[in-house]
Design a protein around this motif. Sequence first.
Motif, mmCIF file in Angstrom:
data_model
loop_
_atom_site.group_PDB
_atom_site.id
_atom_site.type_symbol
_atom_site.label_atom_id
_atom_site.label_comp_id
_atom_site.label_asym_id
_atom_site.label_seq_id
_atom_site.Cartn_x
_atom_site.Cartn_y
_atom_site.Cartn_z
ATOM 1 N N ARG A 145 86.700 30.206 -6.192
ATOM 2 C CA ARG A 145 86.923 30.204 -7.660
ATOM 3 C C ARG A 145 87.238 28.635 -8.105
ATOM 4 O O ARG A 145 86.758 28.037 -9.112
ATOM 5 N N ARG A 146 88.208 28.209 -7.682
ATOM 6 C CA ARG A 146 88.938 27.007 -8.074
ATOM 7 C C ARG A 146 87.974 25.743 -7.794
ATOM 8 O O ARG A 146 88.055 24.863 -8.520
ATOM 9 N N LEU A 147 87.238 26.009 -6.925
ATOM 10 C CA LEU A 147 86.245 24.667 -6.645
ATOM 11 C C LEU A 147 84.878 24.766 -7.411
ATOM 12 O O LEU A 147 83.938 24.033 -6.994
ATOM 13 N N GLN A 148 84.853 25.797 -8.338
ATOM 14 C CA GLN A 148 83.588 25.612 -9.270
ATOM 15 C C GLN A 148 84.019 25.478 -10.546
ATOM 16 O O GLN A 148 85.194 25.505 -10.856
ATOM 17 N N ALA A 149 83.122 24.835 -11.295
ATOM 18 C CA ALA A 149 83.121 24.729 -12.659
ATOM 19 C C ALA A 149 82.160 24.972 -13.473
ATOM 20 O O ALA A 149 80.881 24.874 -12.787
ATOM 21 N N MET A 150 82.043 25.423 -14.786
ATOM 22 C CA MET A 150 80.840 25.771 -15.349
ATOM 23 C C MET A 150 80.944 25.054 -16.819
ATOM 24 O O MET A 150 81.968 25.107 -17.583
ATOM 25 N N VAL A 151 79.931 24.578 -17.433
ATOM 26 C CA VAL A 151 79.947 23.962 -18.673
ATOM 27 C C VAL A 151 78.784 24.817 -19.509
ATOM 28 O O VAL A 151 77.783 24.981 -19.030
ATOM 29 N N PHE A 152 79.186 25.305 -20.526
ATOM 30 C CA PHE A 152 78.118 26.248 -21.456
ATOM 31 C C PHE A 152 77.350 25.456 -22.211
ATOM 32 O O PHE A 152 77.825 24.405 -22.868
ATOM 33 N N MET A 206 89.555 16.612 5.744
ATOM 34 C CA MET A 206 89.101 17.293 4.435
ATOM 35 C C MET A 206 88.762 18.892 4.698
ATOM 36 O O MET A 206 88.238 19.147 5.827
ATOM 37 N N SER A 207 88.992 19.456 3.602
ATOM 38 C CA SER A 207 88.824 20.917 3.632
ATOM 39 C C SER A 207 87.225 21.120 3.734
ATOM 40 O O SER A 207 86.414 20.387 3.281
ATOM 41 N N ALA A 208 86.908 22.346 4.403
ATOM 42 C CA ALA A 208 85.646 22.808 4.436
ATOM 43 C C ALA A 208 85.002 23.164 2.984
ATOM 44 O O ALA A 208 85.672 23.376 2.261
ATOM 45 N N SER A 209 83.657 22.797 3.054
ATOM 46 C CA SER A 209 83.061 23.002 1.784
ATOM 47 C C SER A 209 82.968 24.594 1.456
ATOM 48 O O SER A 209 82.583 25.340 2.485
ATOM 49 N N VAL A 211 76.269 38.325 -3.779
ATOM 50 C CA VAL A 211 76.220 36.932 -4.028
ATOM 51 C C VAL A 211 77.434 36.452 -3.005
ATOM 52 O O VAL A 211 78.821 36.823 -3.307
ATOM 53 N N SER A 212 77.043 35.595 -2.147
ATOM 54 C CA SER A 212 78.121 35.367 -1.157
ATOM 55 C C SER A 212 78.253 33.667 -0.786
ATOM 56 O O SER A 212 77.211 33.259 -0.737
ATOM 57 N N TRP A 213 79.503 33.300 -0.714
ATOM 58 C CA TRP A 213 79.626 31.758 -0.322
ATOM 59 C C TRP A 213 80.170 31.766 1.193
ATOM 60 O O TRP A 213 80.412 32.711 1.680
ATOM 61 N N ARG A 214 79.868 30.550 1.573
ATOM 62 C CA ARG A 214 80.583 30.404 2.880
ATOM 63 C C ARG A 214 81.769 30.534 3.076
ATOM 64 O O ARG A 214 82.373 31.003 3.865
ATOM 65 N N GLU A 215 82.716 30.145 2.054
ATOM 66 C CA GLU A 215 84.177 30.259 1.948
ATOM 67 C C GLU A 215 84.204 31.495 1.617
ATOM 68 O O GLU A 215 83.987 32.297 0.517
ATOM 69 N N LYS A 216 85.253 32.358 2.495
ATOM 70 C CA LYS A 216 85.537 33.682 2.139
ATOM 71 C C LYS A 216 86.814 33.770 1.456
ATOM 72 O O LYS A 216 87.154 34.921 0.685
ATOM 73 N N ASP A 217 87.559 32.749 1.091
ATOM 74 C CA ASP A 217 88.750 32.775 0.506
ATOM 75 C C ASP A 217 88.316 32.797 -1.091
ATOM 76 O O ASP A 217 87.920 31.778 -1.659
ATOM 77 N N ARG A 218 88.359 33.907 -1.951
ATOM 78 C CA ARG A 218 87.850 33.927 -3.119
ATOM 79 C C ARG A 218 88.720 33.171 -4.085
ATOM 80 O O ARG A 218 87.915 32.517 -5.254
#
Lengths: 240, 269, 230
Positions: free
Chosen positions: A75-82, A1-4, A64-71
Amino acid sequence: MSASILPLALENVSYASAGQPIISNVSLRIDAGPSSIILGANGAGKSVLMRLMHGLLAPTSGTVSWREKDRERVRRLQAMVFQRPVMLRRSALANVVYALAVAGVSAAEREAQALAALDEVGLRHLAHRPARVLSGGEQQRLALARAWALHPEVLFLDEPTANLDPGAAREIETVIKAFDAAGTKIVMATHNLGQARRLGDEVIYLQAGCVMERAPIEQFFARPATAEAAAFMKGELPWV
Amino acid sequence: MGLIRSALLVLAFAGAAQAQDKFITVASTTSTEQSGLFKHLLPLFEKKTGIQVRVVAVGTGQALDIGRRGDADVVLVHAKPLEEKFMAEAQGVRRYDVMYNDFVLIGPKSDPAQVRGTKDVAAAFRKVAQAQAPFVSRGDRSGTHFAELEIWKLAGIDIAKQKGPWYRDTGQGMGPALNTAAGMNAYILSDRGTWLSFKNRGDLVIAVEGDRRLYNQYGVMLVNPQKHPNVKAKLGQAFVNWLISPEGQDAIASYRINGEQLFFPNAGN
Amino acid sequence: MGAIAEGLRRVLELDRELWHIVALSLEVSLSAVLIATALGLPLGAVLAVKRFAGRRSLIVLLNSLMGLPPVVVGLLIYLLLSRAGPLGDLGLLFTPGAMIIAQSVLVLPIIAALARQGLEDAWREYEEQLRSLGARELEAAFTLIWDARFSLVTAVLAGLGRAAAEVGAVMIVGGNIDGVTRVMTTAIALETSKGDLPLALGLGFVLIALVLAVNAAAQLVKEAAQRRYG
């Protein structure tokens, strides 16, 4: 599994627009696991905070920083509902397919994955209906299907049921619970206390751009630590 | 720039697909085209030689300039001094007389300058100036315009200095100028051909005609291929040769409007 | 009223010649609009979506170019395509190709500027969602164009109207050559200058009818598609 990609860390984040401060010096850490509810009155800055976390806005100061450094991966592992769903002028199915195409899913697999997502939210029977003629509740479910198809690690929701009637709102909450059960981290802004209680594990209480309190949900409702939070809850009638 | 050229070449082929293989471009004058002469002549030439003649009809000055730019293969105009200048610049190969028609002085029926019926056009112009009767000039460097200026000179009038509000310099072609004159009830110098086919006459009639000085000589020249290598010299020369040949000259003579002959071939001179 | 009836009668007498003029008018203007749309929509979209230094100046310039006088465009293209000019050896002057080029130049700013305005409005609605999904700017621009296609049709029709109506540019670069580069507008100009006003009027009405027909067809297509796609 890939890292969170979590945890997400906001450090001394401020945001001002046209000289007006909206978010003031917020430091937060969002970990995997419990569903986080961002609670606050209208104008507290919930929407802006969500957008800062999701990356739609850049902070005026702070990081604003994530643990994952690959931007790209972040981006791909988030989603937003408005609050108001934005649908393209095409069928419901095509809208989900579009999201998959943008995410780089191969053409052969898009339709199957999109249909599965529609299944999950109970919209399969409307797959070929133009998305824009769907009801508000259906469109919001479609937005969730679109997010579901992307299998995000974090799902941001900005007052997703504010414009919906109670029945439609309940349907949305059911889907959100399904996301949660599937392991997706939920970060949701709402001013609906009942909804917060139904869906959340912890509360981040925001007032005038500052985080006033952060506590597990039952603790917050039983014994709000600040006078402002208590007053907020007295002013709102929770949906039962 | 390379990309633009390629794109334009695609368009060129698109345009060429429409085009005939054999054609020449002739720069001529509006009055000649509007007289209908080309509609009569060119099919005869094309039938004989298979060469399509494309006529760009503008004022004489502009027609010669088109030749100078190498955008036409042949020029056919009617302003001898300008044609001779063109030849002096080595822009043309050789100048030939082709035909002549005549100008007429048009005027209102009411004839405020009282020139109707006179045979002396210079005297008529003098009377128009003295009466300060409205007069419309083409003012567009056309053959007709130059002819008009010549007549003012013959009348002893420096029109540039002596013109008043009665002299309307419109900068238009023959048809529009006639329209203007009809609207203003003014005098105007026109070629007979355009006048005969002009339909919007209002109160205008022919005031003066027949003066030898009203004769309007046409000349044809092949644009110099040494100056402009793109000129279709062979095809262009074929057209020039035909125009001055007995066959071409007969064709010119046979063109009539309402039974009246408009152009008088004189290539032999 | 009598002049109009007379004019239409004369027009119907023209027969084959009229057909050729109408066909050429359509060919030139529709080709020009096609080219201008292919170039103008992406240009408008990029301007609507991308932020860069000098963007505002470019928008002002583009809007101003909508008012380019056709004669000026004609003159400039003429100087370019003349044998004495830089692109002379293409031999395009006095051909329909030159007319298409001139009208494309004339119509491009109209389509691009109107598209930009419409797409900028649409971008306001779509921006957050498209960025949230991870669409890159260019990708988003094309998605916008397709989604806003109904309002963009209006921009294209505006361009077509301009192309079909103008006479200055096609007269200069085409030369109004009988049977080769004579279109409706230059034919009307010619008949007017010959004093044949009824015929000019008749041709004018045919031109108006043509443009009306194209617009009506576009409206029907638009409505049918809107019913399908919402």
